[in-house]
Motif scaffolding. Sequence first.
Motif, short mmCIF file in Angstrom:
data_model
loop_
_atom_site.label_atom_id
_atom_site.label_comp_id
_atom_site.label_asym_id
_atom_site.label_seq_id
_atom_site.Cartn_x
_atom_site.Cartn_y
_atom_site.Cartn_z
N ILE A 45 -32.46 105.83 -19.50
CA ILE A 45 -31.55 106.45 -18.72
C ILE A 45 -31.14 105.92 -17.24
O ILE A 45 -29.87 105.53 -17.01
CB ILE A 45 -31.66 108.01 -18.48
N GLU A 46 -32.26 105.59 -16.64
CA GLU A 46 -31.90 104.94 -15.36
C GLU A 46 -31.28 103.37 -15.33
O GLU A 46 -30.33 103.13 -14.67
CB GLU A 46 -33.05 104.91 -14.37
N SER A 47 -31.70 102.68 -16.14
CA SER A 47 -31.18 101.30 -16.55
C SER A 47 -29.85 101.51 -17.17
O SER A 47 -28.76 100.78 -16.71
CB SER A 47 -32.11 100.59 -17.40
N ASP A 48 -29.76 102.40 -18.03
CA ASP A 48 -28.27 102.55 -18.67
C ASP A 48 -27.19 102.96 -17.58
O ASP A 48 -26.03 102.39 -17.83
CB ASP A 48 -28.36 103.67 -19.63
N LEU A 49 -27.66 103.85 -16.69
CA LEU A 49 -26.88 104.28 -15.53
C LEU A 49 -26.37 103.15 -14.77
O LEU A 49 -25.31 102.91 -14.33
CB LEU A 49 -27.37 105.53 -15.10
N GLN A 50 -27.38 102.59 -14.58
CA GLN A 50 -27.39 101.18 -13.34
C GLN A 50 -26.30 100.39 -14.09
O GLN A 50 -25.40 99.58 -13.37
CB GLN A 50 -28.49 100.46 -13.07
N GLN A 51 -26.52 100.05 -15.57
CA GLN A 51 -25.66 98.98 -16.28
C GLN A 51 -24.03 99.65 -16.22
O GLN A 51 -23.37 98.61 -15.63
CB GLN A 51 -25.99 98.86 -17.51
N LEU A 52 -23.82 100.61 -16.17
CA LEU A 52 -22.59 101.38 -16.24
C LEU A 52 -21.82 101.15 -14.95
O LEU A 52 -20.80 100.88 -14.58
CB LEU A 52 -22.45 102.97 -16.43
N ILE A 53 -22.92 101.26 -13.74
CA ILE A 53 -22.19 100.86 -12.29
C ILE A 53 -21.95 99.69 -12.27
O ILE A 53 -20.93 99.28 -11.69
CB ILE A 53 -23.39 101.33 -11.32
N ASN A 54 -22.90 98.56 -12.84
CA ASN A 54 -22.55 97.29 -12.50
C ASN A 54 -21.37 96.86 -13.39
O ASN A 54 -20.68 95.87 -12.97
CB ASN A 54 -23.66 96.20 -13.33
N ASP A 55 -21.03 97.42 -14.51
CA ASP A 55 -19.82 97.28 -15.26
C ASP A 55 -18.49 97.95 -14.83
O ASP A 55 -17.46 97.95 -15.31
CB ASP A 55 -20.01 97.62 -16.65
N GLU A 56 -18.81 98.76 -13.47
CA GLU A 56 -17.60 99.59 -13.04
C GLU A 56 -16.84 100.56 -14.20
O GLU A 56 -15.76 100.67 -14.09
CB GLU A 56 -16.44 98.83 -12.47
N MET A 57 -17.99 101.10 -14.97
CA MET A 57 -17.32 101.98 -15.77
C MET A 57 -17.73 103.53 -15.05
O MET A 57 -18.65 104.18 -15.82
CB MET A 57 -18.11 101.84 -17.13
N GLU A 58 -17.08 104.03 -14.26
CA GLU A 58 -17.23 105.17 -13.67
C GLU A 58 -17.08 106.28 -14.57
O GLU A 58 -18.10 107.21 -14.45
CB GLU A 58 -16.30 105.26 -12.52
N GLU A 59 -16.06 106.50 -15.31
CA GLU A 59 -16.05 107.65 -16.17
C GLU A 59 -17.28 107.81 -17.07
O GLU A 59 -17.79 108.88 -17.33
CB GLU A 59 -14.66 107.44 -16.96
N GLU A 60 -17.52 106.61 -17.73
CA GLU A 60 -18.63 106.53 -18.64
C GLU A 60 -19.91 106.93 -18.06
O GLU A 60 -20.74 107.67 -18.62
CB GLU A 60 -18.62 105.13 -19.47
N TYR A 61 -20.23 106.30 -16.72
CA TYR A 61 -21.28 106.88 -15.63
C TYR A 61 -21.63 108.44 -15.64
O TYR A 61 -22.57 108.84 -16.03
CB TYR A 61 -21.25 106.10 -14.56
N PHE A 62 -20.36 108.94 -15.28
CA PHE A 62 -20.50 110.37 -15.06
C PHE A 62 -20.63 111.17 -16.39
O PHE A 62 -21.35 112.13 -16.44
CB PHE A 62 -19.37 110.95 -14.12
N ASP A 63 -19.94 110.70 -17.61
CA ASP A 63 -20.39 111.41 -18.88
C ASP A 63 -21.90 111.39 -19.29
O ASP A 63 -22.37 112.25 -19.63
CB ASP A 63 -19.64 110.67 -19.85
N LEU A 64 -22.36 110.10 -19.01
CA LEU A 64 -23.78 110.09 -19.40
C LEU A 64 -24.69 110.85 -18.28
O LEU A 64 -25.66 111.12 -18.84
CB LEU A 64 -24.23 108.30 -19.34
N ALA A 65 -24.37 110.54 -17.30
CA ALA A 65 -25.32 111.34 -16.32
C ALA A 65 -25.17 112.82 -16.49
O ALA A 65 -26.06 113.66 -16.45
CB ALA A 65 -24.76 111.06 -14.77
N ALA A 66 -24.02 113.26 -16.78
CA ALA A 66 -23.71 115.05 -17.11
C ALA A 66 -24.64 115.40 -18.42
O ALA A 66 -25.10 116.43 -18.20
CB ALA A 66 -22.34 115.23 -17.23
N SER A 67 -24.72 114.51 -19.45
CA SER A 67 -25.18 114.71 -20.65
C SER A 67 -26.63 114.80 -20.49
O SER A 67 -27.37 115.63 -20.71
CB SER A 67 -24.81 113.45 -21.56
N PHE A 68 -27.31 113.81 -19.61
CA PHE A 68 -28.62 114.03 -19.31
C PHE A 68 -28.97 115.00 -18.49
O PHE A 68 -30.20 115.55 -18.75
CB PHE A 68 -28.95 112.46 -18.24
N LEU A 69 -28.21 115.29 -17.28
CA LEU A 69 -28.84 116.55 -16.62
C LEU A 69 -28.53 117.70 -17.50
O LEU A 69 -29.29 118.72 -17.11
CB LEU A 69 -27.87 116.42 -15.26
N THR A 70 -27.66 117.94 -18.33
CA THR A 70 -27.61 118.94 -18.97
C THR A 70 -28.88 119.39 -19.90
O THR A 70 -29.28 120.44 -20.05
CB THR A 70 -26.31 118.96 -20.07
#
Length: 347
Positions: A45-70
Amino acid sequence: MAVKRAYYGNEGDKDYFERVFQSANINFLIGSGASLPAIRVLGTIESDLQQLINDEMEEEYFDLAASFLTAVWLPHEYMLNRDNGLPFVPLVITNINATRENYDAFISSLEKILTRRRTGLLPRRINVFTTNYDLFIEDASTRNNNVIFNDGFSKRTNLFGDKEFDASSFNYSVSATGNLYNYKVELPTINLIKLHGSLSWKNLMDKIIYKISDVKPLRFNSQLERKEWVLAHTLILPRKEKFKETLLQNVYYDLLRTYSNELDKEATLLVVFGFSFADEHLETLTKKALRNATLKLLIFAFDEASVNGFMDKFRDYSNVEVIFRPGGNIDFPVMNNIITSYLGGAR
């Protein structure tokens, strides 16, 4: 080089663990594997989130983070009796109860180790470091009144009763004195040091206070609402620079220093369970600490297949032992029984 140690449960094993625990400053490092089956391991999860940050995919980042935290919040909603109108699946309840029992046994095991310690030269205190966000240890501590439990929230910050996080409290010792005779006895204490923050942490006016958030809405009405819910968590997760909190970063580095300082003490034991050392910061700090020749690192490997990974990672250190069960696994209940084998096992 690191050493593999097979555990058979014989008298030799019991004598070994008695020597190890009776003569050391005791620390545990607990990872996400300990919260199975209620919460699945972090995985990538951490590397996946970091990759989305690197790719500047903000919406996908918050979708994945919300799913994980849920997923992390789910067992807590059950423990807090907050179902949000939806019943819990029976398997979910079974997994949560099993995990709670494991942590109850863990706290009981630490209590046994502390209360039956024969030497008065070492503190009756165990530090439990964890990268987990969940509240299973805090939950288990509410059902054990025989130890002092310190999660860093001992300082009241206002008249409303909010408790402020104070990392210096992990250095405290609590003693009881007699009314009639002049004696003082140190009370057994468990320090819970959450290196990556916690679901119970909240940033209030540049102070971290203990507060359980309101139940998550069934659905978010907008991407902005989802984003705000994710950012409301005081957790160490990969984030863009503009979303990082200076307060949390400072606390994080303070706690890493605490970790390093504890491992630098003479005659120190670090017991690792459910943690793979995928966290590069902690791996580096641990390897630096292993220069302390009086530090012993005991890693409980879940199965024989995972032994080689630990052996390779710590191949240059002779004060590392990897514990495994030939032909069997070491899950949380087994680990609890092993560390208290010389005391009759976990309850």
